[in-house]
Write a protein that holds these residues in place. Structure first.
Motif, short mmCIF file in Angstrom:
data_model
loop_
_atom_site.label_atom_id
_atom_site.label_comp_id
_atom_site.label_asym_id
_atom_site.label_seq_id
_atom_site.Cartn_x
_atom_site.Cartn_y
_atom_site.Cartn_z
N LEU A 9 1.00 -1.06 -0.08
CA LEU A 9 0.05 -0.20 0.30
C LEU A 9 0.94 0.86 -0.06
O LEU A 9 2.12 1.39 1.21
CB LEU A 9 -1.17 -0.12 1.45
N GLU A 13 -4.14 4.54 -0.88
CA GLU A 13 -4.27 3.43 -1.45
C GLU A 13 -5.36 2.50 -0.74
O GLU A 13 -4.50 2.18 0.43
CB GLU A 13 -3.77 2.56 -1.73
N LEU A 15 -5.40 -1.89 -0.50
CA LEU A 15 -4.43 -3.27 -0.73
C LEU A 15 -4.92 -3.77 -2.16
O LEU A 15 -4.70 -5.09 -1.85
CB LEU A 15 -4.17 -4.13 0.81
N TRP A 79 3.49 -3.89 3.82
CA TRP A 79 2.42 -3.91 3.24
C TRP A 79 1.78 -2.89 2.69
O TRP A 79 1.19 -2.83 1.48
CB TRP A 79 1.18 -4.75 3.55
N GLY A 80 1.33 -1.63 3.65
CA GLY A 80 0.95 -0.92 3.60
C GLY A 80 1.06 1.01 4.09
O GLY A 80 1.95 0.00 5.46
N GLN A 82 -0.37 4.24 5.21
CA GLN A 82 -1.39 5.38 5.72
C GLN A 82 -1.84 6.12 6.52
O GLN A 82 -0.71 6.27 7.73
CB GLN A 82 -3.02 4.67 5.85
N PHE A 93 -6.67 -0.45 6.35
CA PHE A 93 -6.30 -0.93 5.36
C PHE A 93 -6.97 -1.63 4.65
O PHE A 93 -8.03 -2.65 5.39
CB PHE A 93 -4.71 -1.73 5.31
#
Length: 427
Positions: A9, A13, A15, A79-80, A82, A93
């Motif tokens: 991410l 965005e 996932l 992975w992400g 925010q 997420f």
């Protein structure tokens, strides 16, 4: 770096991306982490998600957080990431479609003016539907009294109860070739054990599970202060193929009645109650009656506010099926006759085969016997020097073997009776 097991991410965005644009900070080192309290992580609608369904992972820290990040175990990069949502202490997420690459264990953490927080506790995201559904059953019955015992038998490893997380797991075993199953004893059943259960199959410790089994309701009896009455119409003895009605009644207001057969592993019959004649009741019709309906029955009452808690059982009622003995005798007689007929056919078949073999053997012997007066001399060549020759002299009454240099009949002495000579060997 792109994660090896799924997408990452970037800011704003969900996932669904495949890269991490603008990210220059890799996974935190041990020195960087741990200066702030660890956040809380959870998934909505839950951590067990069917294949291709959406899920949202939430991470909540303290006020003043500037950025939240999500790590998946086994991935080399976050992975992400925010920004926090108002009031500034959590982030979400979103995964629109859960597939195999999203299954696994996750941690989240956040950054504030004082540094990085500790890692959250792990969240295992499970994807179901990777394999066909297993089976789930209750022994000896899904209806159990408080303080009694029940065993949940299921295929492979994982048991789930609606509304409860992290039930104990059991390793599978293979009682029969090609089958895996595990037993989950629930000794001394208590009120909270009532509920709806499912089981899942999985391989080893994978986060990819099978589709869920069909639901199994565990019902705890003796939790309502009520003992309904059970009666039968027209009577407790009914003929095969006829109809019978079991009537369950209570003077107290009840929403549902259940009819259970002693020794049956299948769930009890359940009917909504009706108020009639000053009582709440339900009529359970059995038609047409078969031999399987024989047995002892009890009924229970329940409330819709907690359908897994039942009343005390009614007094037992034994249902007898007449004509069953004669039916059983006819069945035994037909079976015996069939076995005798089968043995007779087998005997005739064996005898027929032996007869055919005997005829074939007799025909072969007849074909090898020479006709009377026919000389069977197959000597291929005559040698200049005299050689010893073995002859067989055949007649109707005698068979004898002679080894000589020519036989008496060839020296001019007539034999006492007609003979046939055949050359058998040349030495």
């Amino acid at each position: 770096m792109t994660p090896t097991h799924g997408p990452a991410l970037s800011w704003g965005e969900s996932l669904t991306g495949t890269s991490l644009p603008g990210l220059s900070v890799g996974v935190r080192t041990q020195v960087q982490a741990g200066t702030r309290p660890k956040p809380t992580i959870w998934a909505e609608p839950g951590s067990v998600i069917p294949w291709n369904s959406p899920v949202t992972i939430w991470c909540q820290g303290t006020l003043g957080a500037r950025e939240f990040r999500l790590d998946k175990e086994g991935s080399q990069s976050p992975w992400g990431r925010q920004p926090p949502l108002e009031p500034g202490d959590k982030a979400k997420f979103s995964i629109p479609h859960v597939t195999e690459g999203y299954a696994g264990r996750y941690h989240c953490y956040y950054y504030s003016s004082t540094g990085w927080s500790q890692d959250s506790d792990p969240l295992e995201l499970v994807m179901t539907g990777a394999y066909s559904k297993p089976s789930l059953s209750a022994l000896p019955s899904p209806v159990v009294t408080s303080g009694g015992n029940v065993t949940l038998r299921y295929d492979r490893f994982t048991l789930s109860k609606e509304g409860v997380q992290d039930l104990p797991q059991r390793p599978g075993r293979q009682p029969q070739a090609g089958l895996s199953q595990a037993d989950f004893p629930r000794g001394l059943v208590i009120r909270s054990d009532g509920g709806r259960y499912r089981c899942y199959g999985r391989h080893n410790l994978s986060s990819e599970w099978s589709a869920p089994s069909d639901p199994l309701d565990i019902l705890v009896a003796g939790q309502l202060h009520d003992t309904p009455a059970l009666s039968v119409q027209p009577g407790p003895t009914v003929a095969l193929g006829e109809s019978v009605t079991l009537l369950c009644q209570s003077r107290l207001s009840r929403d549902t009645f259940l009819l259970s057969k002693e020794g049956a592993a299948h769930p009890p019959l359940r009917l909504r109650s009706k108020f009639q004649g000053g009582q709440y009741q339900a009529e359970f019709s059995l038609s047409p009656v078969t031999a399987a309906h024989r047995g002892t029955y009890r009924c229970y009452s329940s409330l819709s506010s907690d359908p897994y808690l039942l009343s005390f059982p009614s007094y037992p009622l034994e249902l007898l099926v007449s004509g069953f003995e004669s039916y059983l005798n006819v069945l035994i007689g037909v079976s015996a006759a069939f076995i005798v007929l089968l043995l007779l056919l087998l005997f005739l078949l064996i005898r027929c085969r032996h007869s055919r073999r005997r005829k074939s053997a007799d025909a072969a012997v007849n074909n090898t016997q020479p006709a009377e007066g026919v000389q069977l001399d197959h000597q291929a060549a005559t040698s200049e020097a005299p050689q010893d020759v073995t002859y067989a002299q055949l007649n109707h009454s005698t068979l004898r073997r002679e080894t000589t240099t020519p036989p008496a009949s060839q020296l001019g002495e007539p034999p006492a009776e007609p003979s046939v000579y055949a050359t058998l060997a040349i030495h």
